[in-house]
Design a protein around this motif. Structure first.
Motif, short mmCIF file in Angstrom:
data_model
loop_
_atom_site.label_atom_id
_atom_site.label_comp_id
_atom_site.label_asym_id
_atom_site.label_seq_id
_atom_site.Cartn_x
_atom_site.Cartn_y
_atom_site.Cartn_z
N CYS A 106 -16.37 4.87 -47.31
CA CYS A 106 -16.76 4.39 -48.64
C CYS A 106 -17.90 3.39 -48.60
O CYS A 106 -18.63 3.24 -49.59
CB CYS A 106 -15.57 3.73 -49.34
SG CYS A 106 -14.13 4.78 -49.51
N ALA A 107 -18.04 2.66 -47.51
CA ALA A 107 -19.02 1.58 -47.43
C ALA A 107 -19.42 1.37 -45.98
O ALA A 107 -18.90 2.02 -45.07
CB ALA A 107 -18.43 0.30 -48.02
N THR A 119 -13.69 4.60 -57.58
CA THR A 119 -12.54 3.70 -57.49
C THR A 119 -12.50 2.74 -58.67
O THR A 119 -11.46 2.56 -59.32
CB THR A 119 -12.59 2.90 -56.17
OG1 THR A 119 -12.68 3.79 -55.07
CG2 THR A 119 -11.34 2.03 -56.02
N GLN A 129 -15.56 -4.02 -45.83
CA GLN A 129 -15.85 -3.51 -47.17
C GLN A 129 -14.92 -2.35 -47.53
O GLN A 129 -14.42 -2.26 -48.66
CB GLN A 129 -17.31 -3.07 -47.25
CG GLN A 129 -18.31 -4.21 -47.19
CD GLN A 129 -19.73 -3.73 -47.01
OE1 GLN A 129 -19.98 -2.60 -46.57
NE2 GLN A 129 -20.69 -4.58 -47.35
N ASN A 130 -14.68 -1.49 -46.58
CA ASN A 130 -13.79 -0.36 -46.83
C ASN A 130 -12.36 -0.82 -47.12
O ASN A 130 -11.69 -0.28 -48.01
CB ASN A 130 -13.80 0.60 -45.64
CG ASN A 130 -14.97 1.57 -45.69
OD1 ASN A 130 -14.90 2.58 -46.37
ND2 ASN A 130 -16.03 1.24 -44.98
N VAL A 183 -12.18 -1.89 -50.64
CA VAL A 183 -12.13 -0.74 -51.54
C VAL A 183 -10.68 -0.28 -51.67
O VAL A 183 -10.19 0.04 -52.76
CB VAL A 183 -13.03 0.40 -51.04
CG1 VAL A 183 -12.81 1.67 -51.88
CG2 VAL A 183 -14.49 0.00 -51.09
N THR A 241 -21.19 5.69 -51.00
CA THR A 241 -20.79 4.59 -51.89
C THR A 241 -20.41 5.08 -53.28
O THR A 241 -19.88 4.29 -54.08
CB THR A 241 -21.93 3.56 -52.00
OG1 THR A 241 -23.13 4.23 -52.43
CG2 THR A 241 -22.18 2.88 -50.67
N PHE A 274 -11.26 5.41 -47.49
CA PHE A 274 -11.51 4.08 -46.93
C PHE A 274 -10.89 3.94 -45.55
O PHE A 274 -11.40 3.20 -44.69
CB PHE A 274 -11.02 2.98 -47.88
CG PHE A 274 -9.71 2.34 -47.50
CD1 PHE A 274 -9.66 1.33 -46.53
CD2 PHE A 274 -8.51 2.71 -48.11
CE1 PHE A 274 -8.46 0.74 -46.17
CE2 PHE A 274 -7.32 2.12 -47.77
CZ PHE A 274 -7.28 1.13 -46.79
N THR A 316 -17.97 6.72 -53.86
CA THR A 316 -16.51 6.56 -53.88
C THR A 316 -16.11 5.19 -54.43
O THR A 316 -15.06 5.05 -55.06
CB THR A 316 -15.94 6.75 -52.47
OG1 THR A 316 -16.46 7.97 -51.91
CG2 THR A 316 -14.43 6.85 -52.49
N VAL A 317 -16.94 4.17 -54.19
CA VAL A 317 -16.65 2.84 -54.72
C VAL A 317 -16.64 2.87 -56.24
O VAL A 317 -15.74 2.32 -56.89
CB VAL A 317 -17.67 1.81 -54.20
CG1 VAL A 317 -17.38 0.43 -54.80
CG2 VAL A 317 -17.66 1.74 -52.68
N TRP A 318 -17.65 3.52 -56.83
CA TRP A 318 -17.74 3.58 -58.29
C TRP A 318 -16.63 4.43 -58.88
O TRP A 318 -16.12 4.14 -59.98
CB TRP A 318 -19.12 4.09 -58.71
CG TRP A 318 -20.21 3.22 -58.19
CD1 TRP A 318 -21.16 3.53 -57.26
CD2 TRP A 318 -20.44 1.84 -58.54
NE1 TRP A 318 -21.97 2.46 -57.01
CE2 TRP A 318 -21.56 1.40 -57.78
CE3 TRP A 318 -19.83 0.94 -59.40
CZ2 TRP A 318 -22.06 0.11 -57.87
CZ3 TRP A 318 -20.32 -0.35 -59.50
CH2 TRP A 318 -21.42 -0.75 -58.74
#
Length: 402
Positions: free
Chosen positions: A132-133, A80, A138-139, A142, A74, A127, A76-78
């Motif tokens: 990523c999630a 992004t 969710q991906n 993202v 996760t 993603f 990778t989410v931040w």
């Protein structure tokens, strides 16, 4: 890129008639010689399936602990969120504040905006593989989030075509990563044309997907709607000049830029028999280990943060492979070298891919020991057959030119 070497079902079966096992084990490097501009006019054809699925099976026999690395990260989410915020912030800066800083904007669009844009492309890569999630939904979001500063609806189309690239790596007519026939003919081996081809590489990459003329999927339509809404919002916040900054960032970033050099590094053939290459330079720190391409193709369920660990654990499978240490050198070599051009790829027919995948098995440890005594002789015979096929095609080309 018209097929010119043996690839029909009958020819594939004739080549492999005495084989039960895939004799490329354990590295699954091919027996082919790379296509040489000037001597050849098309990519080199291989009579085997892509190597990564079988190498993954082989590696997991020796290193089953790699499966523990499967999952998502996760962080990778931040990354992004931070990348999108920074890029939109720069668009606002040049669109509403520094409105007279024209050449500074162009420079920043290349050096910083281009780097952010290519990093978002790599986030799309993550993603796409659900790295990523926790869920596919969710991906996908993202990906949509990352798409905001790119202005063009790319995320969901990239997902679609990149997964096809993994499934049909090198398969003529099916792998959207392969240059189109007219690209190979038009660019040839001219350094100036190669330079400008790299400048517009991002446009060409999109064009290859469009050339397949496929219907848009539901998620691609969502991506279009989302992008239109976001573009309108960006116009009101950043103005037309801010939008221009974002467009320049995308165009320059996916062109002749170190962050886009991985498109050449990954599958253009720098050595006989090897169709995928990794990069182990410092660029991996910013661009999310995208350089670990052999490791990624072997283990697409491993997130970017753990790919160096895959290489460390299975070092005996990776240390002997050719690799790159400089993306700038990759771009320089591709432009200036007389033995590198858009045709410098290995391709295979769908028949060859399917037949070899279905009928040529990965040998067990005991079977591999039994095959060791004949493997060298077999490899020599296959390389000689590949060389004869290559020379036959070259001779036909010379005769046809007379």
């Amino acid at each position: 890129m018209a097929p010119s070497e043996a690839h029909t079902t009958a020819e594939v079966q004739a080549v492999h008639k005495d084989e039960r096992y895939d004799m490329r084990f354990p590295s699954y490097l091919g027996f082919w010689k790379r296509s040489v501009p000037g001597l050849d006019e098309a990519p080199r054809f291989d009579m085997y399936d892509e190597p990564h699925l079988k190498r993954r099976k082989q590696i997991l026999v020796d290193h089953p602990e790699i499966e523990d690395m499967y999952g998502y990260d996760t962080n990778t989410v931040w990354i992004t969120v931070a990348t999108v915020a920074a890029q939109v912030g720069l668009a606002y800066l040049f669109g509403r504040v520094l409105t007279e800083w024209h050449w500074t904007m162009v420079f920043v669009a290349y050096a910083i905006g281009g780097s952010f844009s290519t990093q978002i492309g790599i986030i799309f890569h993550e993603f796409t593989h659900n790295l990523c999630a926790a869920t596919s939904l969710q991906n996908r979001w993202v990906g949509n989030l990352g798409n905001i500063p790119l202005l063009v609806p790319l995320a969901q189309s990239f997902r679609r075509y990149h997964l096809e690239h993994h499934t049909y790596q090198g398969v003529y007519g099916y792998d959207p990563d392969l240059p189109l026939e007219w690209e190979i003919r038009l660019i040839g081996n001219d350094p100036i044309k190669k330079f400008f081809w790299l400048v517009i590489y991002g446009v060409m990459y999109i064009g290859r997907g469009l050339a397949q003329q496929k219907q848009l999927t539901r998620w691609e339509l969502y991506n279009w709607a989302w992008t239109i809404v976001c573009d309108v919002a960006l116009y009101y916040v950043c103005g037309l000049r801010g939008m221009l900054y974002l467009l320049l960032s995308v165009f320059l970033g996916f062109g002749l830029h170190p962050g886009a050099a991985h498109f050449i590094q990954e599958h253009y053939t720098f050595r006989d028999g090897q169709e995928t290459y990794s990069y182990y330079g410092s660029g991996n720190y910013f661009w999310l280990n995208i350089g670990y391409h052999n490791e990624h193709h072997d283990f697409p369920l491993v997130p970017w943060t753990k790919l160096p660990e895959v290489k460390r654990v299975a070092a005996e499978y990776y240390d002997h492979l050719a690799f790159h240490t400089s993306w700038c050198a990759v771009l320089y070599m591709f432009i200036t070298s007389s033995v590198l051009a858009p045709q410098s790829r290995v391709v295979r027919s769908l028949d060859a891919h399917r037949y070899a995948r279905k009928n040529l098995k990965v040998p067990s440890a005991d079977e591999a020991k039994g095959l060791a005594s004949v493997k060298s002789e077999f490899a020599l015979r296959m390389k000689k057959a590949a060389e004869m096929s290559m020379e036959k095609v070259r001779a036909q080309r010379i005769i046809g030119a007379q």
